[in-house]
Design a protein around this motif. Structure first.
Motif, mmCIF file in Angstrom:
data_model
loop_
_atom_site.group_PDB
_atom_site.id
_atom_site.type_symbol
_atom_site.label_atom_id
_atom_site.label_comp_id
_atom_site.label_asym_id
_atom_site.label_seq_id
_atom_site.Cartn_x
_atom_site.Cartn_y
_atom_site.Cartn_z
ATOM 1 N N TYR A 109 -47.637 89.599 -9.611
ATOM 2 C CA TYR A 109 -46.934 90.882 -9.506
ATOM 3 C C TYR A 109 -46.773 91.288 -8.046
ATOM 4 C CZ TYR A 109 -45.537 95.631 -10.786
ATOM 5 O OH TYR A 109 -44.835 96.805 -10.935
ATOM 6 N N PHE A 110 -47.802 91.033 -7.255
ATOM 7 C CA PHE A 110 -47.782 91.339 -5.824
ATOM 8 C C PHE A 110 -46.671 90.545 -5.136
ATOM 9 C CE2 PHE A 110 -49.548 90.689 -1.479
ATOM 10 C CZ PHE A 110 -49.706 92.017 -1.102
ATOM 11 N N SER A 111 -46.576 89.258 -5.440
ATOM 12 C CA SER A 111 -45.592 88.385 -4.799
ATOM 13 C C SER A 111 -44.162 88.690 -5.226
ATOM 14 C CB SER A 111 -45.906 86.914 -5.109
ATOM 15 O OG SER A 111 -47.175 86.556 -4.614
ATOM 16 N N SER A 112 -43.994 89.139 -6.473
ATOM 17 C CA SER A 112 -42.647 89.378 -6.988
ATOM 18 C C SER A 112 -42.110 90.770 -6.640
ATOM 19 C CB SER A 112 -42.610 89.188 -8.505
ATOM 20 O OG SER A 112 -43.464 90.113 -9.149
ATOM 21 N N ASN A 113 -42.893 91.547 -5.907
ATOM 22 C CA ASN A 113 -42.464 92.894 -5.502
ATOM 23 C C ASN A 113 -42.632 93.106 -4.002
ATOM 24 O OD1 ASN A 113 -41.892 94.687 -8.079
ATOM 25 N ND2 ASN A 113 -43.615 93.348 -8.570
ATOM 26 N N PRO A 114 -41.931 92.294 -3.194
ATOM 27 C CA PRO A 114 -42.079 92.441 -1.738
ATOM 28 C C PRO A 114 -41.607 93.799 -1.253
ATOM 29 C CG PRO A 114 -40.205 91.044 -2.273
ATOM 30 C CD PRO A 114 -40.942 91.272 -3.554
ATOM 31 N N PHE A 115 -42.284 94.297 -0.212
ATOM 32 C CA PHE A 115 -41.956 95.555 0.446
ATOM 33 C C PHE A 115 -42.143 96.772 -0.456
ATOM 34 C CE2 PHE A 115 -39.557 92.212 2.558
ATOM 35 C CZ PHE A 115 -39.990 92.370 3.860
ATOM 36 N N LYS A 116 -42.903 96.604 -1.541
ATOM 37 C CA LYS A 116 -43.217 97.725 -2.414
ATOM 38 C C LYS A 116 -44.735 97.872 -2.511
ATOM 39 C CE LYS A 116 -39.116 97.318 -5.372
ATOM 40 N NZ LYS A 116 -38.635 97.107 -6.768
ATOM 41 N N PRO A 117 -45.235 99.116 -2.513
ATOM 42 C CA PRO A 117 -46.676 99.302 -2.686
ATOM 43 C C PRO A 117 -47.095 98.906 -4.105
ATOM 44 C CG PRO A 117 -45.544 101.414 -2.642
ATOM 45 C CD PRO A 117 -44.515 100.382 -2.334
ATOM 46 N N VAL A 118 -48.104 98.076 -4.208
ATOM 47 C CA VAL A 118 -48.554 97.564 -5.505
ATOM 48 C C VAL A 118 -50.067 97.707 -5.592
ATOM 49 C CG1 VAL A 118 -48.780 95.488 -6.929
ATOM 50 C CG2 VAL A 118 -46.657 95.912 -5.693
ATOM 51 N N HIS A 119 -50.556 98.331 -6.672
ATOM 52 C CA HIS A 119 -52.009 98.350 -6.870
ATOM 53 C C HIS A 119 -52.381 97.496 -8.079
ATOM 54 C CE1 HIS A 119 -52.013 101.185 -10.255
ATOM 55 N NE2 HIS A 119 -51.246 102.006 -9.560
ATOM 56 N N CYS A 120 -53.652 97.120 -8.131
ATOM 57 C CA CYS A 120 -54.104 96.076 -9.051
ATOM 58 C C CYS A 120 -54.060 96.468 -10.521
ATOM 59 C CB CYS A 120 -55.518 95.645 -8.681
ATOM 60 S SG CYS A 120 -56.727 96.992 -8.701
ATOM 61 N N ARG A 121 -53.857 97.745 -10.835
ATOM 62 C CA ARG A 121 -53.818 98.151 -12.247
ATOM 63 C C ARG A 121 -52.392 98.405 -12.733
ATOM 64 N NH1 ARG A 121 -58.362 96.592 -11.268
ATOM 65 N NH2 ARG A 121 -60.294 97.464 -12.104
ATOM 66 N N MET A 122 -51.402 98.099 -11.916
ATOM 67 C CA MET A 122 -50.010 98.319 -12.305
ATOM 68 C C MET A 122 -49.585 97.370 -13.431
ATOM 69 S SD MET A 122 -47.766 99.038 -8.883
ATOM 70 C CE MET A 122 -47.530 100.701 -8.262
ATOM 71 N N SER A 123 -50.028 96.141 -13.351
ATOM 72 C CA SER A 123 -49.594 95.147 -14.334
ATOM 73 C C SER A 123 -50.753 94.521 -15.093
ATOM 74 C CB SER A 123 -48.797 94.040 -13.633
ATOM 75 O OG SER A 123 -49.623 93.351 -12.715
ATOM 76 N N LEU A 124 -51.981 94.942 -14.776
ATOM 77 C CA LEU A 124 -53.171 94.341 -15.382
ATOM 78 C C LEU A 124 -54.100 95.403 -15.940
ATOM 79 C CD1 LEU A 124 -53.953 91.858 -12.470
ATOM 80 C CD2 LEU A 124 -53.097 91.175 -14.722
ATOM 81 N N SER A 125 -54.725 95.090 -17.044
ATOM 82 C CA SER A 125 -55.750 95.985 -17.591
ATOM 83 C C SER A 125 -57.078 95.685 -16.899
ATOM 84 C CB SER A 125 -55.895 95.755 -19.097
ATOM 85 O OG SER A 125 -56.413 94.457 -19.350
ATOM 86 N N VAL A 126 -58.022 96.599 -17.058
ATOM 87 C CA VAL A 126 -59.365 96.377 -16.513
ATOM 88 C C VAL A 126 -59.938 95.086 -17.072
ATOM 89 C CG1 VAL A 126 -61.719 97.279 -16.417
ATOM 90 C CG2 VAL A 126 -59.772 98.844 -16.216
ATOM 91 N N GLU A 127 -59.738 94.857 -18.374
ATOM 92 C CA GLU A 127 -60.285 93.661 -19.021
ATOM 93 C C GLU A 127 -59.692 92.390 -18.433
ATOM 94 O OE1 GLU A 127 -60.970 97.173 -21.234
ATOM 95 O OE2 GLU A 127 -59.020 96.306 -20.653
ATOM 96 N N GLN A 128 -58.388 92.391 -18.139
ATOM 97 C CA GLN A 128 -57.755 91.206 -17.561
ATOM 98 C C GLN A 128 -58.291 90.898 -16.168
ATOM 99 O OE1 GLN A 128 -53.696 92.701 -18.168
ATOM 100 N NE2 GLN A 128 -53.222 90.830 -19.316
ATOM 101 N N VAL A 129 -58.473 91.944 -15.375
ATOM 102 C CA VAL A 129 -59.020 91.734 -14.029
ATOM 103 C C VAL A 129 -60.445 91.219 -14.116
ATOM 104 C CG1 VAL A 129 -59.670 92.846 -11.863
ATOM 105 C CG2 VAL A 129 -57.535 93.490 -12.999
ATOM 106 N N HIS A 130 -61.266 91.867 -14.928
ATOM 107 C CA HIS A 130 -62.682 91.515 -15.014
ATOM 108 C C HIS A 130 -62.919 90.147 -15.638
ATOM 109 C CE1 HIS A 130 -64.395 95.881 -14.613
ATOM 110 N NE2 HIS A 130 -63.626 95.524 -13.604
ATOM 111 N N ALA A 131 -61.969 89.663 -16.423
ATOM 112 C CA ALA A 131 -62.137 88.353 -17.071
ATOM 113 C C ALA A 131 -61.842 87.194 -16.122
ATOM 114 C CB ALA A 131 -61.222 88.250 -18.289
ATOM 115 N N SER A 132 -61.226 87.465 -14.989
ATOM 116 C CA SER A 132 -60.845 86.387 -14.070
ATOM 117 C C SER A 132 -62.031 85.904 -13.242
ATOM 118 C CB SER A 132 -59.735 86.869 -13.138
ATOM 119 O OG SER A 132 -60.218 87.848 -12.235
ATOM 120 N N ARG A 133 -61.989 84.632 -12.890
ATOM 121 C CA ARG A 133 -63.031 84.068 -12.022
ATOM 122 C C ARG A 133 -62.955 84.678 -10.627
ATOM 123 N NH1 ARG A 133 -64.140 77.960 -11.470
ATOM 124 N NH2 ARG A 133 -61.886 77.756 -11.119
ATOM 125 N N VAL A 134 -61.738 85.044 -10.203
ATOM 126 C CA VAL A 134 -61.587 85.673 -8.894
ATOM 127 C C VAL A 134 -62.399 86.965 -8.837
ATOM 128 C CG1 VAL A 134 -59.947 86.888 -7.404
ATOM 129 C CG2 VAL A 134 -59.360 84.655 -8.330
#
Length: 205
Positions: free
Chosen positions: A81-106
């Protein structure tokens, strides 16, 4: 008060254009402006690595920690989502739920370990030769970024873009001058360059 803070941060940003050592002062100001824990700016020139740099404020990450992120970056759920929206402010919960973020190895192996729960940033990529970004980061004790934070970031983005372009241009000039002087140094002939007042500006080896 926020307007004055913003102007002060913009001033620090332009101060950093000609001096890489002043980027931390800008990041410190941005951290305060966004009520964050830290901030990060990075520019990767895929053609000339001498023009690349990355600076972090508010976090004391080890080399091993950064390398672990690099190894998992392709799995980072925030990046598409970050890469596909250049020059726009993007925060981590715009396209992801808490569960999706927390489930990632990152998140499990890098972000949570490093004290990052929320991120807000902008992708300033323009062509295939550079990767440029700016991020402000909050930990789990702080509140998520919201639309107001995005609006504030949108005011800063044109200045960020302009400053980083100016820095790249200055870097290219310095690199060209350095390359020219290196060429003169390699010549088997003594060369002295003087100015209009006969003051020595350069002499080769």
């Amino acid at each position: 008060n926020e307007h004055r803070q913003l102007l002060a941060v913009v001033d620090r940003l332009y101060d950093a254009v000609a001096d890489l050592d002043k980027w931390p002062a800008f990041l410190e100001g941005a951290t305060t402006l966004f009520a964050a824990r830290g901030a990060q700016v990075g520019h990767t020139d895929l053609v000339n690595s001498r023009l690349s740099f990355s600076t972090v404020h508010g976090y004391d990450w080890s080399v091993a920690h950064m390398q672990r992120y690099e190894s998992l970056m392709n799995e980072d759920p925030r990046i598409p989502y970050f890469s596909s929206n250049p020059f726009k402010p993007v925060h981590c919960r715009m396209s992801l739920s808490v569960e999706q973020v927390h489930a990632s190895r990152v998140y499990q192996e890098v972000l949570s370990v490093g004290g990052v729960e929320y991120s807000l940033g902008v992708n300033l990529v323009e062509d295939g030769r550079t990767l440029t970004y700016f991020l402000v980061l909050r930990d789990r004790r702080q509140s998520p970024f919201n639309d107001g934070d995005c609006e504030l970031m949108s005011v800063l983005i044109p200045h960020l873009n302009r400053a980083l372009k100016l820095q790249r241009d200055l870097g290219l000039i310095d690199f060209g001058r350095s390359a020219a002087f290196d060429t003169l140094d390699s010549m088997a002939l003594g060369i002295i360059i003087i100015d209009a007042d006969a003051r020595i500006k350069f002499s080769n080896q």
